[in-house]
Design an enzyme around this catalytic site. Structure first.
Site, PDB file in Angstrom:
ATOM      1  CE  LYS A  97       0.410  -4.681   3.004  1.00 19.92           C
ATOM      2  NZ  LYS A  97       0.262  -6.051   2.438  1.00 19.92           N
TER       3      LYS A  97
ATOM      4  CB  THR B 236      -0.909   0.010   1.253  1.00 18.63           C
ATOM      5  OG1 THR B 236      -1.564   1.268   1.369  1.00 18.63           O
ATOM      6  CG2 THR B 236      -0.095  -0.206   2.523  1.00 18.63           C
ATOM      7  CG  ASP B 237      -1.055   5.019  -1.090  1.00 22.73           C
ATOM      8  OD1 ASP B 237      -1.679   4.385  -0.217  1.00 22.73           O
ATOM      9  OD2 ASP B 237      -1.575   5.927  -1.762  1.00 22.73           O
ATOM     10  CD  GLU B 238      -3.533   3.633   4.354  1.00 18.62           C
ATOM     11  OE1 GLU B 238      -3.393   3.789   5.579  1.00 18.62           O
ATOM     12  OE2 GLU B 238      -4.591   3.232   3.835  1.00 18.62           O
TER      13      GLU B 238
ATOM     14  CE1 TYR C  47      -3.026  -2.461   5.700  1.00 16.79           C
ATOM     15  CE2 TYR C  47      -3.380  -0.121   5.292  1.00 16.79           C
ATOM     16  CZ  TYR C  47      -3.187  -1.409   4.818  1.00 16.79           C
ATOM     17  OH  TYR C  47      -3.132  -1.644   3.460  1.00 16.79           O
TER      18      TYR C  47
END
Length: 354
Positions: A163, A133-135, A159
């Protein structure tokens, strides 16, 4: 190829498998634990395809993963299995640590042992594709800043931290053990079969029921929206042609403020579902601003230039076209939504066909 897909009953995983069945000749083993986010009804359209097999298993179960690899003999593993909801990670981070970090470690070790047992040509052709993810990059502050593949990691939530850890594990297994890996980091996905607790389906379904449309803070948070079927095309392109050891950012080139997304959904519903619930004159009047999420990142935006230059992928959907398709899909598939909302879809976990 024979591809083992982890998390293939989830939102992005099911879109990927539907795409593989419809647009390739690849065989797929779908390994999914069937947590709350896994829904076999999302695969109903391809359930009779002989190139798709399903196995209910946990990526943190080393024996189950090893047996699946030995039996299926994949040429590639596409790893999408993850706990992925930020609010849930704030309320209960343990599951995110277990699945996203421990599970990825167990999977990597099982895949490494399998890979080392292959003959030389198959070992050289094998790929482990980790979908992230870009998060992991955290927050963008400048109005023109973009996430690039070399942007430093600065995760904000349990989260995104979990990741980020999984990304680092995958890179370490490449650097230390030579495992042939590919990593992709995507922006916010949306589209058909999205779990109803996520922003876009939540707004659609709440509006149809005359319920409040909750918007965090002032709704000024910016996300780069990626239509899930565009993402599936990108994933197939990366696993087929990506360069080992490389990371590719996948974005939709569709930056929108959350409040703009909610208003756009309301406008589409005015057109496509004009018969409103009792007492509702306009859908927009249901919008409610609520207390912001702790540690809420203000802006995400991806520079997807690398995957375009090197692999020739670009998104086909604009936000306007993708959102219209999405709203229409939910209006046409309210039974699927109801099965999720009332929990009946989870009968599949007990071996009962949904």
């Amino acid at each position: 190829m024979r591809i083992l897909v982890t998390g293939g009953a989830g939102f992005i995983g099911s879109a990927l498998i539907r795409h593989l069945m419809q647009h390739s000749a690849h065989e797929v083993l779908n390994l999914d634990k069937l947590t709350y986010a896994g829904n076999l009804e999302s695969l109903a359209s391809i359930q009779d395809n002989p190139r798709h097999r399903f196995l209910q298993a946990d990526i943190a179960d080393a024996a189950a993963v090893a047996e699946a690899l030995a039996q299926f003999q994949p040429d590639a593993v596409m790893h999408l299995a993850a706990e992925s909801h930020v609010d849930r990670s704030i309320d209960g981070p343990a599951a995110f640590i277990q699945t996203n970090i421990v599970g990825t470690y167990v999977l990597l070790e099982a895949v490494r042992a399998y890979w080392l047992g292959l003959d030389q040509p198959r070992r050289e052709a094998f790929r482990f594709h980790h979908i992230s993810t870009d998060e992991v990059y955290g927050d963008l502050h400048g109005a023109d800043d973009l996430f690039r593949e070399d942007t430093p990691y600065a995760p904000s939530s349990p989260y995104s931290a979990s990741k980020a850890a999984s990304d680092h594990l995958v890179r370490a297994w490449h650097r230390t053990y030579g495992l042939p890996v590919l990593i992709t980091n995507c922006s916010n996905n949306y589209g058909p079969y999205h779990f109803p607790e996520k922003l876009i389906p939540l707004v659609i379904l709440n509006a149809l029921e005359g319920k409040p449309l909750p918007v965090y803070g002032d709704g000024a948070q910016v996300r780069d929206w990626l239509y899930v079927e565009d993402h599936a095309r990108a994933l197939l392109q990366v696993v087929s042609a990506g360069k080992v050891g490389e990371t590719y950012n996948i974005g939709g080139h569709n930056e929108q403020k959350n409040i703009e997304v909610v208003r756009a959904i309301c406008a589409l519903l005015e057109e496509l579902a004009p018969d409103k619930p009792a007492g509702v004159a306009r859908y927009e009047e249901l919008i409610r601003f609520v207390s912001d999420r702790p540690g809420h990142d203000l802006r995400y935006a991806i520079d997807a230039g690398k995957i375009e230059r090197e692999l020739g992928w670009t998104p086909q959907e604009s936000f306007a076209s993708g959102l219209r398709k999405t709203v229409r899909w939910y209006l046409d598939n309210l039974d699927w939504c109801r099965h999720v909302q009332d929990g009946s879809y989870q009968r599949q976990r007990l071996g009962v066909n949904a």
